[in-house]
Design an enzyme around this catalytic site. Structure first.
Site, PDB file in Angstrom:
ATOM      1  CG  HIS A  10      43.573  37.528  34.514  1.00 52.83           C
ATOM      2  ND1 HIS A  10      42.718  38.291  33.753  1.00 52.83           N
ATOM      3  CD2 HIS A  10      43.559  38.073  35.762  1.00 52.83           C
ATOM      4  CE1 HIS A  10      42.223  39.259  34.510  1.00 52.83           C
ATOM      5  NE2 HIS A  10      42.707  39.138  35.738  1.00 52.83           N
ATOM      6  CD  GLU A  11      45.169  36.609  38.899  1.00 54.72           C
ATOM      7  OE1 GLU A  11      45.793  37.595  39.344  1.00 54.72           O
ATOM      8  OE2 GLU A  11      43.917  36.589  38.798  1.00 54.72           O
ATOM      9  CG  HIS A  49      46.832  41.296  37.544  1.00 53.18           C
ATOM     10  ND1 HIS A  49      46.371  42.487  37.018  1.00 53.18           N
ATOM     11  CD2 HIS A  49      45.746  40.481  37.626  1.00 53.18           C
ATOM     12  CE1 HIS A  49      45.069  42.391  36.794  1.00 53.18           C
ATOM     13  NE2 HIS A  49      44.668  41.190  37.147  1.00 53.18           N
TER      14      HIS A  49
END
Length: 417
Positions: free
Chosen positions: A18-19, A22
């Protein structure tokens, strides 16, 4: 120990991917990413690569990517303040020493008259009563209390990018969770095959009712007690309705019809009522295109299931029993791991979809809440006041933290009381 290891692997993978979404798209947009963190709270481990510090923190409640411009940038250096300047070989400022200048004898100490570390990148300072303009390198660092922080020119800050670039950098986190779920489920199908929806006997478990009755893998079930069975669901439905009752299977084996009498064993069903089972698995096929399609369809199925639960909020039928906090997820991960790697992979995929959807909800401090503000900026043609937006996210984060505490307490009560 197995539960702990499984939880660390699953949690770490979901948060990391997920990170990383980003981080990757923020860097592609040219945003300076100061930190990539797994967890919150005190640092347990960290290292720096290029411009980014990678950290693992104590509380396993998520993660974050700290992008330049999201927090107040740099130290406010006012006219008259004395700083130390260290230059590179091109006579550009590469370090600005804020304090402890005596520890940096190589630094040239000057008195600031004017400084701009965001746009024009310069320092104007008095050097022996002469006003001198020094150019600052775009990757210069500020050193305060012996801690170095890279400056962030305006073109490297989050707010300088287009609405589309910022929206993609935020949306990329949940998007990567959906992609991870697809990859896990497609890999699962490649390893164990794709369930086939036909009335056919798959693997027969040893010492099961099916094995005792003489059913064999590959038997095609045309009917049970003269009730036609075209699909796997048709077959299992009849079996479940007849625990401890002898039923007759009409099967095709080696292109020859035969009959087999089976007495299903009894177990507790999902709703608490008893149901029959005979100890066979659903038939499976191996196919790369089919596995990819299985990944897509199962990911979509998980999405619809989560939206159904969220829909209960609207109808007022929602219960905290539908929600699991860190303790509940830890427990369920251990149970999934005990059932084998395939079940653990499916559980991780479901969690990944859940994480992606929850993050996209329009809740302050979540990715969805940030996307709402970016969308409003696109409609208005100008950004929302950063202080007001920051306050909304701060309140939202506090409320989310309280919710996590409440759900965790609910998990403990459900598991141990």
């Amino acid at each position: 120990m197995n539960t702990l290891i499984s939880f660390i692997i699953v949690f770490g993978l979901l948060v990391f991917i997920h990170e990383w979404g980003h981080l990757y798209f923020a860097k592609r947009a040219g945003i300076l990413c100061r930190e990539f963190a797994i967890g919150f709270g005190p640092k347990l481990f960290s290292f720096k690569k290029n411009e980014t510090v990678y950290t693992i923190r104590m509380l396993p409640l998520g993660g974050f990517v700290r992008m330049a411009g999201e927090d107040p940038e740099m130290v406010d250096i006012k006219p008259g303040f004395e700083i130390g300047l260290v230059f590179n070989r091109h006579n550009e400022v590469k370090q600005i020493i804020i304090n402890n200048k005596s520890k940096h004898p190589e630094a040239k100490v000057v008195q600031v008259e004017k400084i701009d570390l965001e746009h024009e990148l310069f320092v104007e300072a008095y050097d022996e009563d002469e006003l001198v303009r020094y150019n600052v390198h775009n990757k210069a660092v500020l050193v305060q209390d012996e801690q170095a922080t890279q400056i962030a020119p305006w073109d490297r800050q989050f707010g300088s990018k287009t609405v589309g670039q910022r929206a993609l950098a935020i949306f990329a986190g949940p998007m990567m969770n959906f992609i991870l779920a697809f990859v896990l489920l497609a890999a699962l199908a490649l390893m164990q095959g794709i369930p086939v929806d036909r009335a056919e006997i798959g693997e027969v478990m040893p010492d099961s009712a099916a094995a005792s009755a003489g059913l064999l893998e590959g038997d095609q079930v045309s009917s049970i007690d003269n009730i036609p069975t075209d699909t796997w669901e048709d077959m299992t439905s009849i079996i479940q309705q007849n625990p401890k009752e002898t039923i007759t299977f009409s099967v095709i084996r080696d292109n020859q019809p035969t009959s087999v009498s089976v007495t299903p064993n009894e177990r507790e069903g999902q709703l608490g009522a008893s149901e029959g089972f005979i100890g066979v698995t659903q038939p499976r096929e191996f196919s790369i295109p089919g596995s990819l399609m299985f990944g897509v369809t199962q990911t979509y199925l998980f999405m619809t299931m989560i939206f159904e639960v969220l829909g209960l909020l609207i109808t007022g039928q929602f219960s905290l029993d539908y929600v699991a906090g860190p303790v509940g997820i830890y427990t369920y991960t251990g149970e999934a791991a005990a059932l084998g790697i395939f079940v653990l992979m499916q559980w991780a995929a479901a969690l990944s979809v859940n994480l992606g959807i929850i993050n996209l909800l329009p809740i302050p401090a979540m990715d969805g809440g940030r996307l709402v503000f970016i969308g409003l900026e696109g409609l208005r043609g100008k950004p929302i006041d950063p202080q007001k937006e920051g306050m909304v996210h701060l309140v939202g984060f506090a409320l989310l933290f309280l919710l996590v505490i409440f759900v965790t307490w609910n998990d403990i009560n459900r598991l141990f009381m």
